[in-house]
Design an enzyme around this catalytic site. Structure first.
Site, PDB file in Angstrom:
ATOM      1  N   ASP A  16     -30.844   4.862 -72.173  1.00 14.48           N
ATOM      2  CA  ASP A  16     -30.818   3.789 -71.186  1.00 14.48           C
ATOM      3  C   ASP A  16     -29.359   3.593 -70.772  1.00 14.48           C
ATOM      4  O   ASP A  16     -28.480   4.390 -71.152  1.00 14.48           O
ATOM      5  CB  ASP A  16     -31.480   2.508 -71.722  1.00 14.48           C
ATOM      6  CG  ASP A  16     -30.680   1.830 -72.835  1.00 14.48           C
ATOM      7  OD1 ASP A  16     -29.617   2.351 -73.226  1.00 14.48           O
ATOM      8  OD2 ASP A  16     -31.123   0.764 -73.309  1.00 14.48           O
ATOM      9  N   HIS A  17     -29.095   2.532 -70.025  1.00 11.95           N
ATOM     10  CA  HIS A  17     -27.729   2.269 -69.560  1.00 11.95           C
ATOM     11  C   HIS A  17     -26.752   2.034 -70.710  1.00 11.95           C
ATOM     12  O   HIS A  17     -25.598   2.439 -70.644  1.00 11.95           O
ATOM     13  CB  HIS A  17     -27.726   1.051 -68.621  1.00 11.95           C
ATOM     14  CG  HIS A  17     -28.449  -0.131 -69.189  1.00 11.95           C
ATOM     15  ND1 HIS A  17     -29.836  -0.189 -69.234  1.00 11.95           N
ATOM     16  CD2 HIS A  17     -27.997  -1.263 -69.784  1.00 11.95           C
ATOM     17  CE1 HIS A  17     -30.196  -1.325 -69.813  1.00 11.95           C
ATOM     18  NE2 HIS A  17     -29.102  -1.988 -70.159  1.00 11.95           N
ATOM     19  N   CYS A  35     -29.589   4.392 -77.026  1.00 13.65           N
ATOM     20  CA  CYS A  35     -29.675   3.078 -76.395  1.00 13.65           C
ATOM     21  C   CYS A  35     -28.514   2.263 -76.947  1.00 13.65           C
ATOM     22  O   CYS A  35     -27.552   2.841 -77.462  1.00 13.65           O
ATOM     23  CB  CYS A  35     -31.051   2.427 -76.621  1.00 13.65           C
ATOM     24  SG  CYS A  35     -31.495   2.139 -78.341  1.00 13.65           S
ATOM     25  N   THR A  94     -28.318   0.218 -79.563  1.00  8.84           N
ATOM     26  CA  THR A  94     -28.252   0.242 -81.030  1.00  8.84           C
ATOM     27  C   THR A  94     -28.856   1.497 -81.659  1.00  8.84           C
ATOM     28  O   THR A  94     -28.661   1.738 -82.852  1.00  8.84           O
ATOM     29  CB  THR A  94     -29.049  -0.944 -81.592  1.00  8.84           C
ATOM     30  OG1 THR A  94     -30.387  -0.856 -81.048  1.00  8.84           O
ATOM     31  CG2 THR A  94     -28.422  -2.275 -81.195  1.00  8.84           C
ATOM     32  N   GLY A  95     -29.679   2.222 -80.910  1.00 10.05           N
ATOM     33  CA  GLY A  95     -30.483   3.308 -81.477  1.00 10.05           C
ATOM     34  C   GLY A  95     -31.811   2.796 -82.015  1.00 10.05           C
ATOM     35  O   GLY A  95     -32.674   3.582 -82.398  1.00 10.05           O
ATOM     36  N   GLY A 136     -34.172   0.465 -80.477  1.00 10.14           N
ATOM     37  CA  GLY A 136     -35.281   0.434 -79.517  1.00 10.14           C
ATOM     38  C   GLY A 136     -35.858   1.824 -79.298  1.00 10.14           C
ATOM     39  O   GLY A 136     -37.088   2.011 -79.300  1.00 10.14           O
ATOM     40  N   HIS A 154     -34.399  14.502 -96.355  1.00  6.44           N
ATOM     41  CA  HIS A 154     -35.535  13.758 -96.921  1.00  6.44           C
ATOM     42  C   HIS A 154     -36.629  13.481 -95.885  1.00  6.44           C
ATOM     43  O   HIS A 154     -37.797  13.521 -96.208  1.00  6.44           O
ATOM     44  CB  HIS A 154     -35.078  12.402 -97.486  1.00  6.44           C
ATOM     45  CG  HIS A 154     -34.239  12.525 -98.717  1.00  6.44           C
ATOM     46  ND1 HIS A 154     -33.936  11.439 -99.513  1.00  6.44           N
ATOM     47  CD2 HIS A 154     -33.636  13.600 -99.299  1.00  6.44           C
ATOM     48  CE1 HIS A 154     -33.182  11.835-100.537  1.00  6.44           C
ATOM     49  NE2 HIS A 154     -32.977  13.136-100.426  1.00  6.44           N
ATOM     50  N   ASN A 155     -36.239  13.131 -94.666  1.00  5.18           N
ATOM     51  CA  ASN A 155     -37.224  12.667 -93.666  1.00  5.18           C
ATOM     52  C   ASN A 155     -37.603  13.733 -92.651  1.00  5.18           C
ATOM     53  O   ASN A 155     -38.463  13.496 -91.806  1.00  5.18           O
ATOM     54  CB  ASN A 155     -36.689  11.442 -92.907  1.00  5.18           C
ATOM     55  CG  ASN A 155     -36.197  10.331 -93.814  1.00  5.18           C
ATOM     56  OD1 ASN A 155     -35.054   9.901 -93.733  1.00  5.18           O
ATOM     57  ND2 ASN A 155     -37.047   9.876 -94.712  1.00  5.18           N
ATOM     58  N   ARG A 183     -23.529   1.163 -78.408  1.00  8.29           N
ATOM     59  CA  ARG A 183     -22.744  -0.058 -78.601  1.00  8.29           C
ATOM     60  C   ARG A 183     -22.273  -0.234 -80.044  1.00  8.29           C
ATOM     61  O   ARG A 183     -21.597  -1.212 -80.341  1.00  8.29           O
ATOM     62  CB  ARG A 183     -23.570  -1.283 -78.179  1.00  8.29           C
ATOM     63  CG  ARG A 183     -23.784  -1.342 -76.683  1.00  8.29           C
ATOM     64  CD  ARG A 183     -24.660  -2.513 -76.280  1.00  8.29           C
ATOM     65  NE  ARG A 183     -24.766  -2.595 -74.832  1.00  8.29           N
ATOM     66  CZ  ARG A 183     -25.739  -3.232 -74.184  1.00  8.29           C
ATOM     67  NH1 ARG A 183     -26.699  -3.847 -74.864  1.00  8.29           N
ATOM     68  NH2 ARG A 183     -25.763  -3.260 -72.874  1.00  8.29           N
ATOM     69  N   ARG A 212     -40.907  16.953-103.064  1.00 14.28           N
ATOM     70  CA  ARG A 212     -41.467  15.590-103.087  1.00 14.28           C
ATOM     71  C   ARG A 212     -41.366  14.925-101.714  1.00 14.28           C
ATOM     72  O   ARG A 212     -42.191  14.074-101.362  1.00 14.28           O
ATOM     73  CB  ARG A 212     -40.770  14.740-104.151  1.00 14.28           C
ATOM     74  CG  ARG A 212     -39.310  14.438-103.888  1.00 14.28           C
ATOM     75  CD  ARG A 212     -38.665  13.744-105.081  1.00 14.28           C
ATOM     76  NE  ARG A 212     -37.320  13.266-104.803  1.00 14.28           N
ATOM     77  CZ  ARG A 212     -36.229  14.020-104.787  1.00 14.28           C
ATOM     78  NH1 ARG A 212     -36.324  15.332-104.993  1.00 14.28           N
ATOM     79  NH2 ARG A 212     -35.040  13.513-104.537  1.00 14.28           N
ATOM     80  N   ARG A 237     -44.438  13.128 -99.266  1.00 22.65           N
ATOM     81  CA  ARG A 237     -44.362  11.797 -98.636  1.00 22.65           C
ATOM     82  C   ARG A 237     -44.625  11.895 -97.129  1.00 22.65           C
ATOM     83  O   ARG A 237     -45.338  11.060 -96.543  1.00 22.65           O
ATOM     84  CB  ARG A 237     -42.987  11.182 -98.914  1.00 22.65           C
ATOM     85  CG  ARG A 237     -42.856  10.837-100.385  1.00 22.65           C
ATOM     86  CD  ARG A 237     -41.444  10.704-100.873  1.00 22.65           C
ATOM     87  NE  ARG A 237     -41.434  10.579-102.341  1.00 22.65           N
ATOM     88  CZ  ARG A 237     -40.350  10.676-103.088  1.00 22.65           C
ATOM     89  NH1 ARG A 237     -39.171  10.898-102.538  1.00 22.65           N
ATOM     90  NH2 ARG A 237     -40.430  10.558-104.394  1.00 22.65           N
TER      91      ARG A 237
HETATM   92  C1  RB5 Z   1     -30.218  -2.927 -73.672  1.00 19.74           C
HETATM   93  O1  RB5 Z   1     -29.498  -4.066 -73.329  1.00 19.74           O
HETATM   94  C2  RB5 Z   1     -30.474  -2.888 -75.182  1.00 19.74           C
HETATM   95  O2  RB5 Z   1     -31.327  -3.896 -75.546  1.00 19.74           O
HETATM   96  C3  RB5 Z   1     -31.008  -1.540 -75.593  1.00 19.74           C
HETATM   97  O3  RB5 Z   1     -30.114  -0.567 -75.220  1.00 19.74           O
HETATM   98  C4  RB5 Z   1     -31.240  -1.282 -77.062  1.00 19.74           C
HETATM   99  O4  RB5 Z   1     -30.144  -1.653 -77.837  1.00 19.74           O
HETATM  100  C5  RB5 Z   1     -32.503  -1.680 -77.622  1.00 19.74           C
HETATM  101  O5  RB5 Z   1     -32.784  -1.411 -78.790  1.00 19.74           O
END
Ligand code: RB5
Length: 154
Positions: A8-9, A65, A67-68, A70, A98-99, A109, A132, A136
């Protein structure tokens, strides 16, 4: 190797820089958007990238995104996708060993470029350990197949 990429942006700038990093490594990418200057909903772009993994067009995905988080929530709605938000070398390594992560999600951000490059490098080069951990993951796959009823998971 071909990877599906989307952002996303809030993840756009980091995505552009990581695409360049991947190109230098000779890794082919398909960028499913968004484009520069757009304000979008991460869901719409994550879905496109994940579908290309499910359809076999790409071997894995890297989604960006703010935070990674969403992007990971979206991607993990899909069967056979194991999306892992990673924020350091350790989480990058175990997300693979593991995953068996097939979808790395990164936060534009919360990560600087050098840290993000380290994470991508480790994610690309670490093998799944099996054993193991495979047991899982098989249980998770069984949950998907059994419509999330927690019986007959072996
Ligand atoms: C967008 O503002 C923000 O919410 C998105 O990029 C993300 O962090 C969601 O998890």
């Amino acid at each position: 190797m071909r990877l599906a990429i989307a952002s996303d942006h809030a993840g756009y700038d980091l995505k552009k820089a990581i695409i360049e990093f991947l190109h230098h490594k000779g890794i082919e990418v398909i960028d499913f958007g968004c484009g520069p200057g757009e304000i979008v909903d991460y869901v719409d772009y994550g879905v496109k990238a994940v579908n290309s993994v499910i359809e076999g067009e790409c071997e894995g995905a890297i989604l960006f995104c703010g935070t990674g988080l969403g992007m990971a929530i979206v991607a993990n709605k899909f069967p056979c996708i194991r999306a892992t938000p990673c924020w350091d070398e350790f989480t990058a390594r175990v997300s693979r060993s593991h995953n068996n992560s097939n979808c790395l999600t990164l936060g534009g951000r919360v990560l600087d470029l050098e840290k993000a490059k380290q994470i991508v490098e480790i994610w690309l080069t670490t093998n799944f350990e099996g054993g193991r951990h495979a047991r899982r993951l098989n249980k998770i796959e069984a949950l998907e197949k059994n419509n999330f009823k927690q019986n007959n998971l072996e």
